[in-house]
Design an enzyme around this catalytic site. Structure first.
Site, PDB file in Angstrom:
ATOM      1  N   GLU A 125     -37.712  96.928 114.606  1.00  0.00           N
ATOM      2  CA  GLU A 125     -38.159  96.992 116.090  1.00  0.00           C
ATOM      3  C   GLU A 125     -37.767  98.784 116.701  1.00  0.00           C
ATOM      4  O   GLU A 125     -37.500  99.202 115.995  1.00  0.00           O
ATOM      5  CB  GLU A 125     -37.579  96.226 117.134  1.00  0.00           C
ATOM      6  CG  GLU A 125     -37.960  97.090 118.512  1.00  0.00           C
ATOM      7  CD  GLU A 125     -37.454  95.950 119.806  1.00  0.00           C
ATOM      8  OE1 GLU A 125     -36.217  95.575 119.194  1.00  0.00           O
ATOM      9  OE2 GLU A 125     -37.883  95.098 120.379  1.00  0.00           O
ATOM     10  N   GLU A 155     -32.580  87.390 125.762  1.00  0.00           N
ATOM     11  CA  GLU A 155     -34.146  87.726 125.712  1.00  0.00           C
ATOM     12  C   GLU A 155     -33.642  88.863 124.836  1.00  0.00           C
ATOM     13  O   GLU A 155     -33.437  90.291 125.499  1.00  0.00           O
ATOM     14  CB  GLU A 155     -34.569  87.464 126.860  1.00  0.00           C
ATOM     15  CG  GLU A 155     -34.520  87.072 128.162  1.00  0.00           C
ATOM     16  CD  GLU A 155     -35.659  85.868 127.053  1.00  0.00           C
ATOM     17  OE1 GLU A 155     -36.709  86.073 126.362  1.00  0.00           O
ATOM     18  OE2 GLU A 155     -35.829  84.649 127.965  1.00  0.00           O
ATOM     19  N   LYS A 209     -24.994  94.475 135.519  1.00  0.00           N
ATOM     20  CA  LYS A 209     -24.949  96.016 134.488  1.00  0.00           C
ATOM     21  C   LYS A 209     -26.407  96.513 134.419  1.00  0.00           C
ATOM     22  O   LYS A 209     -26.760  95.917 133.011  1.00  0.00           O
ATOM     23  CB  LYS A 209     -24.176  95.745 133.816  1.00  0.00           C
ATOM     24  CG  LYS A 209     -23.230  97.557 133.477  1.00  0.00           C
ATOM     25  CD  LYS A 209     -23.200  96.979 131.832  1.00  0.00           C
ATOM     26  CE  LYS A 209     -24.218  97.741 130.796  1.00  0.00           C
ATOM     27  NZ  LYS A 209     -24.729  99.437 131.162  1.00  0.00           N
ATOM     28  N   CYS A 221     -40.520  94.850 125.118  1.00  0.00           N
ATOM     29  CA  CYS A 221     -39.408  93.899 123.574  1.00  0.00           C
ATOM     30  C   CYS A 221     -40.915  92.898 122.945  1.00  0.00           C
ATOM     31  O   CYS A 221     -40.936  93.093 121.597  1.00  0.00           O
ATOM     32  CB  CYS A 221     -39.020  92.687 124.610  1.00  0.00           C
ATOM     33  SG  CYS A 221     -39.791  92.086 125.618  1.00  0.00           S
TER      34      CYS A 221
HETATM   35  P1  NDP Z   1     -29.357  97.374 124.315  1.00  0.00           P
HETATM   36  O1  NDP Z   1     -29.647  96.149 122.957  1.00  0.00           O
HETATM   37  O2  NDP Z   1     -28.671  98.523 123.933  1.00  0.00           O
HETATM   38  O3  NDP Z   1     -28.960  97.109 125.942  1.00  0.00           O
HETATM   39  C1  NDP Z   1     -28.891  96.427 126.840  1.00  0.00           C
HETATM   40  C2  NDP Z   1     -27.899  96.500 127.712  1.00  0.00           C
HETATM   41  O4  NDP Z   1     -26.812  95.911 127.012  1.00  0.00           O
HETATM   42  C3  NDP Z   1     -27.541  98.021 128.143  1.00  0.00           C
HETATM   43  O5  NDP Z   1     -27.346  97.373 129.694  1.00  0.00           O
HETATM   44  C4  NDP Z   1     -26.485  98.170 126.879  1.00  0.00           C
HETATM   45  O6  NDP Z   1     -25.590  99.135 127.576  1.00  0.00           O
HETATM   46  C5  NDP Z   1     -25.400  97.238 127.154  1.00  0.00           C
HETATM   47  N1  NDP Z   1     -24.889  97.190 126.090  1.00  0.00           N
HETATM   48  C6  NDP Z   1     -24.965  97.379 125.044  1.00  0.00           C
HETATM   49  N2  NDP Z   1     -24.165  97.648 124.310  1.00  0.00           N
HETATM   50  C7  NDP Z   1     -23.373  97.107 124.334  1.00  0.00           C
HETATM   51  C8  NDP Z   1     -21.910  96.282 123.953  1.00  0.00           C
HETATM   52  N3  NDP Z   1     -21.282  96.559 122.824  1.00  0.00           N
HETATM   53  N4  NDP Z   1     -21.142  95.144 124.831  1.00  0.00           N
HETATM   54  C9  NDP Z   1     -22.355  94.642 126.116  1.00  0.00           C
HETATM   55  N5  NDP Z   1     -22.828  95.597 125.930  1.00  0.00           N
HETATM   56  C10 NDP Z   1     -23.485  96.469 125.510  1.00  0.00           C
HETATM   57  O7  NDP Z   1     -31.062  97.475 124.568  1.00  0.00           O
HETATM   58  P2  NDP Z   1     -31.623  98.765 125.230  1.00  0.00           P
HETATM   59  O8  NDP Z   1     -31.496  99.137 126.373  1.00  0.00           O
HETATM   60  O9  NDP Z   1     -31.948  99.758 124.085  1.00  0.00           O
HETATM   61  O10 NDP Z   1     -32.847  97.483 125.443  1.00  0.00           O
HETATM   62  C11 NDP Z   1     -33.968  97.776 124.453  1.00  0.00           C
HETATM   63  C12 NDP Z   1     -34.033  96.627 123.562  1.00  0.00           C
HETATM   64  O11 NDP Z   1     -34.013  95.162 124.921  1.00  0.00           O
HETATM   65  C13 NDP Z   1     -35.283  96.322 122.298  1.00  0.00           C
HETATM   66  O12 NDP Z   1     -34.486  95.447 121.304  1.00  0.00           O
HETATM   67  C14 NDP Z   1     -36.010  95.194 122.953  1.00  0.00           C
HETATM   68  O13 NDP Z   1     -36.790  94.411 122.614  1.00  0.00           O
HETATM   69  C15 NDP Z   1     -35.148  94.468 124.107  1.00  0.00           C
HETATM   70  N6  NDP Z   1     -36.129  94.045 125.232  1.00  0.00           N
HETATM   71  C16 NDP Z   1     -36.482  92.319 125.272  1.00  0.00           C
HETATM   72  C17 NDP Z   1     -36.778  91.635 126.239  1.00  0.00           C
HETATM   73  C18 NDP Z   1     -37.096  90.412 126.257  1.00  0.00           C
HETATM   74  O14 NDP Z   1     -37.600  89.789 127.349  1.00  0.00           O
HETATM   75  N7  NDP Z   1     -36.945  89.764 125.111  1.00  0.00           N
HETATM   76  C19 NDP Z   1     -37.423  92.468 127.556  1.00  0.00           C
HETATM   77  C20 NDP Z   1     -36.974  93.811 127.434  1.00  0.00           C
HETATM   78  C21 NDP Z   1     -36.923  94.859 126.290  1.00  0.00           C
HETATM   79  P3  NDP Z   1     -26.095 100.711 127.530  1.00  0.00           P
HETATM   80  O15 NDP Z   1     -27.943 101.352 127.786  1.00  0.00           O
HETATM   81  O16 NDP Z   1     -24.607 101.269 128.170  1.00  0.00           O
HETATM   82  O17 NDP Z   1     -26.142 101.018 126.457  1.00  0.00           O
END
Ligand code: NDP
Length: 495
Positions: free
Chosen positions: A399, A265, A189, A300
Site C-alpha cells: 500500500e 478496518e 485517540k 484505504c
Molecule cells: P497507522 O496504523 O499508522 O495509525 C492508525 C492509528 O493507530 C493512529 O492513531 C496511530 O497513532 C495508532 N498507532 C500507531 N502505532 C500504534 C501502536 N504501536 N499501537 C497502538 N496504536 C498505534 O495508520 P495511519 O494513521 O498511517 O493511516 C493509514 C492507514 O490507515 C492505511 O493503511 C490505510 O489503508 C488505513 N485506513 C483504513 C481505512 C478503512 O476503513 N479500512 C480507512 C482509512 C485508512 P499515531 O498517529 O500516533 O501513529
C-alpha cells in the site's frame, strides 16, 4: 460561502485545540510531554499538542467507566440519546467552517473537500445513528411454551476508538456514531498528525448535552497512547482504523490483556479492472483517476492497481492521463484546489521511495513521479502513473498511500480476476464492463468487502464498509456496525 471566505486569514486566528479532553473538559496532560503539529501545506509549525501517556489514558478510561456505570448515558432512554446525538450532528454543521479549516491545517486536504465532504459526512453519520437508536428491536426466540426467551443487545461498556489521519473526522464519526448510539462510553485517540477536529468533537458533544465522561479524547503517539488503550484492562472493545501492521498489534494487545473485542478496518491495494468489453472508457478513465488521485491517494480503498485488458490499454491510458491533469496539486487553502499535499514530510518521502522502487524494478512512468511545489515548503507529489507493472513488483503489492497508480496489462477476464485477487488485501475492487454477464461474474469473483461495478467509491451510511483478508474484519457504517459495540444477551424466563 466556501469561495467567499478568506481561508488564509481565518487560518491565522483559528484556535487550535491541543490539550486532552477528559471528563467533559480540556485538561492538562499528566505526561507534560508534547509533539509538534505541522501544516503540510507549507511545512510550518502550527502548535505543540499534548502527548498523552499511560496515566492520561488511564484517567480517560476511568472517566469513561464512571460515566458508563453511573448509567447517565448507557441507561438513558433511547429517544433522549437520539435527541442529544442529533444536536451533536447539528453542532458539527454549525461549526462547519472551523472544523473544515482545522482538518485542512492538520492534513493538507483541499478546503473544498473538508468543507463539502468531511464535515458534512461526519455530521450525517452521527445523525444516521441517532435516528437508528430507537428503531432497532431485540428478538423473542422460538423456545418452549413455558419459556419466554429474549435476545437483546447491551452496550459493551468502554470503547476505544483509534483512528488514522486520512479522513480524521469521518473515521472518528464512523466509530462514535454506532458506539455512542448503543450506549457506550468512548475514548477517542486521533492520529498524531490530526488531533484538532477530534478534540473539537469532544467540546461539541458536551455542548450538545452528552454527559461528561461519555466521550473523552486523548491526543498522543500510537506506540504510547494507542498501545495503552490496546492493553488497558478496562477497555472492552477497540474500534480501529489504520494500517494492517498496527491492526496486528491490536490483536496482540487484546491477547496480552483482557481479550477485548477488536474491530479492524485496515489497508488495501484495491484493483480497478477495466475489461475489453467496457463500453464507456471515458467514465472508466474518470473513475480510475478519481479513485487514485482523490485525497492525494491517501485512501484505504484507493484503486491503486489498474488491471486493464491489452485490447483497450492505449486508449484508456490516454484518457486517464488527460483526467490526471485536473488533479495537479495546489494550495489546500484555495477553494478551487482539487488535490492538496501529503500529510507529512515522512509520508511524502515514503511515497517517493515507492516511486524509486517502481523505476528500479523496471516499471515506466507514463506521467509524474516527482515532488512539486517545493518552493512552498509543503509536501506535494504530482499524479503519477506507472505502466509495465507486474503484479509481483513492490508497487503492486504494498500500500503506497499516495497519488501513484500501478497499471498492469492482462489478457481476458480470467487473468484479470486472477491478478485482482493476487493480493493479501481485500478491502474493495471495481470492474468496468459493458457486459451484464461479466459484471455479475466479476462482482462474485473479486474477493473484497466492497465491489463497485461501473462506478468507484460510491458509499452510503446505509451500506456496510470493511474488508476481507488482511484488510480486516468487522464493518463500519450501516446497522451492522452496531454489532461490535454491543454484546448479545439471551434472557430465559420460566413461567
Ligand atoms: P497507522 O496504523 O499508522 O495509525 C492508525 C492509528 O493507530 C493512529 O492513531 C496511530 O497513532 C495508532 N498507532 C500507531 N502505532 C500504534 C501502536 N504501536 N499501537 C497502538 N496504536 C498505534 O495508520 P495511519 O494513521 O498511517 O493511516 C493509514 C492507514 O490507515 C492505511 O493503511 C490505510 O489503508 C488505513 N485506513 C483504513 C481505512 C478503512 O476503513 N479500512 C480507512 C482509512 C485508512 P499515531 O498517529 O500516533 O501513529
Amino acid at each position: 460561502m466556501l469561495q467567499t471566505i478568506d481561508w488564509h486569514a481565518r487560518a491565522k486566528s483559528v484556535r487550535l485545540p491541543n490539550r486532552p479532553f477528559i471528563d467533559g473538559q480540556y485538561v492538562d496532560s499528566v505526561s507534560n510531554e508534547t509533539f509538534p503539529c505541522v501544516y503540510p501545506g507549507d511545512g510550518r509549525l502550527l502548535t505543540q499538542v499534548a502527548s498523552c501517556n499511560e496515566a492520561d489514558v488511564d484517567k480517560a478510561v476511568r472517566s469513561a467507566r464512571k460515566a458508563f456505570n453511573a448509567g447517565v448515558w448507557s441507561r438513558m432512554a433511547p429517544a433522549d440519546r437520539r435527541r442529544i446525538l442529533l444536536r451533536f450532528s447539528e453542532l458539527i454543521l454549525a461549526n462547519r467552517e472551523e472544523l473544515a479549516l482545522l482538518e485542512t491545517l492538520n492534513v493538507g486536504k483541499p478546503i473544498a473537500n473538508a468543507f463539502n465532504g468531511d464535515v458534512v459526512g461526519a455530521a450525517n453519520c452521527i445523525a444516521w445513528y441517532a435516528e437508528a437508536i430507537d428503531k432497532v428491536y431485540g428478538e423473542v426466540a422460538a423456545t418452549a411454551h413455558e419459556m419466554t426467551t429474549l435476545v437483546v443487545r447491551e452496550p459493551v461498556g468502554v470503547v476505544a476508538a483509534v483512528v488514522p489521519w486520512n479522513y480524521p473526522m469521518s473515521m472518528a464519526a464512523w466509530k462514535l456514531g454506532p458506539a455512542l448510539a448503543t450506549g457506550n462510553s468512548v475514548v477517542l485517540k486521533p492520529a498524531e498528525q490530526s488531533p484538532f477536529t477530534a478534540l473539537k468533537f469532544g467540546e461539541l458533544a458536551i455542548e450538545a448535552g452528552l454527559p461528561a465522561g461519555v466521550l473523552n479524547v486523548v491526543p498522543g503517539l500510537g506506540h504510547i497512547a494507542g498501545k495503552a488503550l490496546g492493553l488497558h484492562m478496562d477497555v472492552d472493545c477497540v474500534g480501529f482504523t489504520g494500517s494492517t501492521e498496527v491492526g496486528k498489534y491490536f490483536m496482540q494487545y487484546s491477547g496480552q490483556s483482557n481479550i477485548k473485542r477488536i474491530g479492524l478496518e485496515l489497508g488495501g491495494k484495491s484493483p480497478q479492472v477495466v475489461l475489453a468489453d467496457c463500453d464507456d472508457l471515458d467514465a472508466a478513465a474518470a473513475g480510475v483517476a478519481a479513485g487514485i488521485f482523490a485525497n492525494t491517494g491517501q485512501v484505504c480503498n484507493a484503486g491503486s492497481r489498474l488491471i486493464v485488458d491489452e485490447k483497450i490499454r492505449d486508449t484508456l491510458f490516454e484518457k486517464i492521463t488527460a483526467q490526471a491533469k485536473s488533479f495537479l496539486p495546489g494550495d489546500p487553502l484555495d477553494a478551487a484546489t482539487r488535490m492538496g499535499s501529503l500529510v507529512t514530510q515522512e509520508q511524502m518521502d515514503r511515497v517517493l521511495g515507492y516511486i524509486d522502487a517502481g523505476r528500479a524494478e523496471g516499471a515506466t512512468t507514463l506521467i509524474g513521479g516527482s515532488r512539486v511545489r517545493t518552493e512552498t515548503g509543503g509536501f506535494y507529489i504530482e499524479p503519477t502513473i506507472f505502466d509495465r507493472v507486474r503484479n509481483d513488483m513492490k508497487i503492486a503489492r504494498e500500500e503506497i498511500f499516495g497519488p501513484v497508480l500501478s497499471a498492469i496489462t492482462v489478457k481476458g477476464f480470467d487473468e484479470a480476476m486472477e491478478v485482482a485477487n493476487d493480493t493479501v488485501y481485500g478491502l474493495a475492487g471495481a470492474v468496468w464492463t459493458g457486459s451484464v454477464k461479466n459484471a455479475h461474474r466479476a462482482a462474485k469473483a473479486i474477493k473484497a468487502g466492497v465491489v463497485w461495478v461501473n462506478c468507484f467509491d460510491r458509499g452510503s451510511m446505509a451500506v456496510p464498509f470493511g474488508g476481507f483478508k488482511q484488510s480486516g474484519f468487522g464493518r463500519d457504517k450501516s446497522l451492522h456496525a452496531m454489532d461490535k459495540y454491543t454484546d448479545l444477551k439471551a434472557m430465559w424466563f420460566a413461567h
